[in-house]
Motif scaffolding. Structure first.
Motif, PDB file in Angstrom:
ATOM      1  N   ARG A   1      -4.549  -4.575  11.664  1.00  0.00           N
ATOM      2  CA  ARG A   1      -3.399  -3.728  11.722  1.00  0.00           C
ATOM      3  C   ARG A   1      -3.958  -2.348  11.441  1.00  0.00           C
ATOM      4  N   ARG A   2      -3.264  -1.560  11.951  1.00  0.00           N
ATOM      5  CA  ARG A   2      -3.273  -0.141  11.686  1.00  0.00           C
ATOM      6  C   ARG A   2      -2.200   0.586  11.078  1.00  0.00           C
ATOM      7  N   ASN A   3      -2.345   1.742  10.266  1.00  0.00           N
ATOM      8  CA  ASN A   3      -1.635   2.357   9.704  1.00  0.00           C
ATOM      9  C   ASN A   3      -0.319   1.734   8.940  1.00  0.00           C
ATOM     10  N   ILE A   4      -0.991   0.873   7.997  1.00  0.00           N
ATOM     11  CA  ILE A   4      -0.067   0.168   7.264  1.00  0.00           C
ATOM     12  C   ILE A   4       0.224   0.647   5.785  1.00  0.00           C
ATOM     13  N   ALA A   5       1.484   0.612   5.390  1.00  0.00           N
ATOM     14  CA  ALA A   5       1.949   1.481   4.322  1.00  0.00           C
ATOM     15  C   ALA A   5       1.401   0.478   2.956  1.00  0.00           C
TER      16      ALA A   5
ATOM     17  N   ASP B   1       0.184 -12.596  -1.794  1.00  0.00           N
ATOM     18  CA  ASP B   1       1.399 -12.382  -2.744  1.00  0.00           C
ATOM     19  C   ASP B   1       2.594 -12.080  -2.171  1.00  0.00           C
ATOM     20  N   THR B   2       3.432 -12.979  -1.662  1.00  0.00           N
ATOM     21  CA  THR B   2       4.633 -12.765  -0.727  1.00  0.00           C
ATOM     22  C   THR B   2       5.834 -11.994  -1.766  1.00  0.00           C
ATOM     23  N   GLY B   3       5.527 -12.117  -3.289  1.00  0.00           N
ATOM     24  CA  GLY B   3       6.434 -11.423  -3.915  1.00  0.00           C
ATOM     25  C   GLY B   3       6.231  -9.727  -3.965  1.00  0.00           C
ATOM     26  N   ALA B   4       4.787  -9.335  -3.599  1.00  0.00           N
ATOM     27  CA  ALA B   4       4.590  -8.003  -3.152  1.00  0.00           C
ATOM     28  C   ALA B   4       5.101  -7.254  -2.192  1.00  0.00           C
ATOM     29  N   SER B   5       5.908  -6.205  -2.343  1.00  0.00           N
ATOM     30  CA  SER B   5       6.702  -5.757  -1.350  1.00  0.00           C
ATOM     31  C   SER B   5       5.805  -4.924  -0.411  1.00  0.00           C
ATOM     32  N   ALA B   6       4.673  -4.764  -0.823  1.00  0.00           N
ATOM     33  CA  ALA B   6       3.494  -3.907  -0.039  1.00  0.00           C
ATOM     34  C   ALA B   6       2.292  -4.433  -0.369  1.00  0.00           C
ATOM     35  N   VAL B   7       1.113  -4.247   0.377  1.00  0.00           N
ATOM     36  CA  VAL B   7      -0.234  -4.218   0.221  1.00  0.00           C
ATOM     37  C   VAL B   7      -0.377  -3.239  -1.083  1.00  0.00           C
ATOM     38  N   VAL B   8      -0.958  -3.575  -2.244  1.00  0.00           N
ATOM     39  CA  VAL B   8      -1.099  -3.035  -3.334  1.00  0.00           C
ATOM     40  C   VAL B   8      -2.804  -3.035  -3.797  1.00  0.00           C
ATOM     41  N   LEU B   9      -3.181  -1.992  -3.935  1.00  0.00           N
ATOM     42  CA  LEU B   9      -4.678  -2.048  -4.012  1.00  0.00           C
ATOM     43  C   LEU B   9      -5.054  -1.445  -5.601  1.00  0.00           C
ATOM     44  N   THR B  10      -5.981  -1.982  -6.144  1.00  0.00           N
ATOM     45  CA  THR B  10      -6.660  -1.286  -7.281  1.00  0.00           C
ATOM     46  C   THR B  10      -7.088   0.056  -7.083  1.00  0.00           C
ATOM     47  N   ARG B  11      -7.192   0.828  -8.196  1.00  0.00           N
ATOM     48  CA  ARG B  11      -7.923   2.092  -8.009  1.00  0.00           C
ATOM     49  C   ARG B  11      -9.264   2.388  -7.512  1.00  0.00           C
ATOM     50  N   ALA B  12     -10.019   1.118  -8.072  1.00  0.00           N
ATOM     51  CA  ALA B  12     -11.404   0.970  -7.586  1.00  0.00           C
ATOM     52  C   ALA B  12     -11.471   0.530  -6.244  1.00  0.00           C
ATOM     53  N   ASP B  13     -10.446  -0.258  -5.616  1.00  0.00           N
ATOM     54  CA  ASP B  13     -10.578  -0.650  -4.245  1.00  0.00           C
ATOM     55  C   ASP B  13      -9.943   0.390  -3.318  1.00  0.00           C
TER      56      ASP B  13
ATOM     57  N   THR C   1      -6.540  -7.407  -9.557  1.00  0.00           N
ATOM     58  CA  THR C   1      -7.014  -7.724  -8.080  1.00  0.00           C
ATOM     59  C   THR C   1      -5.916  -7.126  -7.183  1.00  0.00           C
ATOM     60  N   SER C   2      -6.432  -6.627  -5.977  1.00  0.00           N
ATOM     61  CA  SER C   2      -5.470  -6.140  -5.205  1.00  0.00           C
ATOM     62  C   SER C   2      -4.779  -7.238  -4.578  1.00  0.00           C
ATOM     63  N   LEU C   3      -3.471  -6.819  -4.094  1.00  0.00           N
ATOM     64  CA  LEU C   3      -2.442  -7.826  -3.501  1.00  0.00           C
ATOM     65  C   LEU C   3      -2.327  -7.628  -1.926  1.00  0.00           C
ATOM     66  N   LEU C   4      -2.118  -8.594  -1.276  1.00  0.00           N
ATOM     67  CA  LEU C   4      -1.929  -8.604   0.197  1.00  0.00           C
ATOM     68  C   LEU C   4      -0.352  -9.086   0.189  1.00  0.00           C
ATOM     69  N   GLY C   5       0.509  -8.057   0.347  1.00  0.00           N
ATOM     70  CA  GLY C   5       1.727  -8.036   0.431  1.00  0.00           C
ATOM     71  C   GLY C   5       2.524  -7.840   1.523  1.00  0.00           C
ATOM     72  N   GLN C   6       3.909  -7.766   1.532  1.00  0.00           N
ATOM     73  CA  GLN C   6       4.937  -7.779   2.652  1.00  0.00           C
ATOM     74  C   GLN C   6       4.576  -6.492   3.735  1.00  0.00           C
ATOM     75  N   THR C   7       4.102  -5.579   3.300  1.00  0.00           N
ATOM     76  CA  THR C   7       3.647  -4.670   4.370  1.00  0.00           C
ATOM     77  C   THR C   7       2.772  -5.026   5.685  1.00  0.00           C
TER      78      THR C   7
ATOM     79  N   VAL D   1       6.174  -0.482 -10.471  1.00  0.00           N
ATOM     80  CA  VAL D   1       5.839  -1.971  -9.805  1.00  0.00           C
ATOM     81  C   VAL D   1       5.513  -2.846 -10.907  1.00  0.00           C
ATOM     82  N   SER D   2       5.999  -4.294 -10.530  1.00  0.00           N
ATOM     83  CA  SER D   2       5.598  -5.391 -11.618  1.00  0.00           C
ATOM     84  C   SER D   2       4.233  -5.956 -11.199  1.00  0.00           C
ATOM     85  N   THR D   3       3.599  -6.451 -12.151  1.00  0.00           N
ATOM     86  CA  THR D   3       2.169  -6.976 -11.846  1.00  0.00           C
ATOM     87  C   THR D   3       2.040  -8.153 -13.022  1.00  0.00           C
ATOM     88  N   ALA D   4       1.015  -9.037 -12.583  1.00  0.00           N
ATOM     89  CA  ALA D   4       0.574 -10.037 -13.714  1.00  0.00           C
ATOM     90  C   ALA D   4       0.374  -9.362 -15.146  1.00  0.00           C
TER      91      ALA D   4
END
Length: 228
Positions: free
Chosen positions: A188-192, A135-147, A203-209, A164-167
């Motif tokens: 990658r290490r130490n990613i915000a 998701d290029t529109g996500a400003s960061a990696v976003v995880l669900t609570r479960a993940d 579902t978790s998102l692979l975003g810009q960070t 945050v804006s989600t589906a």
């Protein structure tokens, strides 16, 4: 069959000589040495047939044809090995969305578009396999609570103060830090990152960070390419 097996071993030996250019030691070029392979196979098989009264000519010719076909198939497969690996990788990507086709030499990972229209990513976060969506529109990696919990993030200390804006609409998320994230062999290490509040994200998102750390990423009609 014993003679055919011997012919196979001899042919393999000659093939190794070709790759090492051993023919030059006896005054032959690589091309001339290569021409010895079918000749030696045929001579040994026919010689075996002469010494075996039980083998009929039709059976002998059938055996020769079988081994010629095997050698031809192996030769074609070796000559087009790169193309065949690419085809296998694409088929795997279609049948197993989220699994990357990794090119270690060029340091790339390719993903195929899933049936739902998204690029599904099988990422590894802090050692845990996490299904994600590119998701290029996500400003960061976003995880669900479960993940996040499965990845070992302490949920008790999180404060959900970031909108945050989600589906599913607008929700709240908490800031977090990933010790390690690996996508298609790119680590990658130490990613915000953000952890979405319960129910805000399916579902978790692979975003810009993560994406902004890459050398390049590109999207075609059905392919996503990540370059380290």
């Amino acid at each position: 069959m014993i003679f055919i097996g011997i012919a196979l071993l001899v042919a393999v030996g000659i093939a190794l000589m070709i790759s090492a250019d051993a023919g030059s030691m006896i005054g032959l070029t690589q091309t001339q040495t290569a021409q010895l392979v079918p000749m030696v196979v045929i001579l040994i098989v026919f010689a075996g047939g002469l010494f075996s009264r039980r083998r009929r000519a039709a059976e002998l010719l059938g055996a020769v044809g079988l081994w010629v076909a095997i050698f031809a198939a192996v030769g074609v497969g070796y000559a087009y090995r790169d193309e065949l690996l690419g085809v296998v990788g694409r088929v795997t990507g279609e049948l197993q969305p989220g699994v990357a086709v990794v090119d270690s030499e060029n340091r790339t990972a390719e993903f195929r578009r899933g049936f739902g229209g998204h690029f599904e990513i099988a990422a590894t976060i802090n050692g845990h396999t996490t299904p994600m969506i590119f998701d290029t529109g996500a400003s960061a990696v976003v995880l669900t609570r479960a993940d996040a919990e499965a990845a070992g993030i302490d949920l008790q200390g999180l404060r959900y103060t970031v909108p945050v804006s989600t589906a599913n609409g607008t929700g709240m998320a908490a800031r977090a830090r990933l010790k390690n994230i690996e996508v298609g062999g790119i680590s990658r290490r130490n990613i915000a990152a953000f952890v979405a509040e319960d129910g805000a994200l399916d579902t978790s998102l692979l975003g810009q960070t993560f994406l902004e750390t890459l050398g390049q990423y590109s999207v075609s009609q059905n392919s996503l390419l990540l370059r380290d």
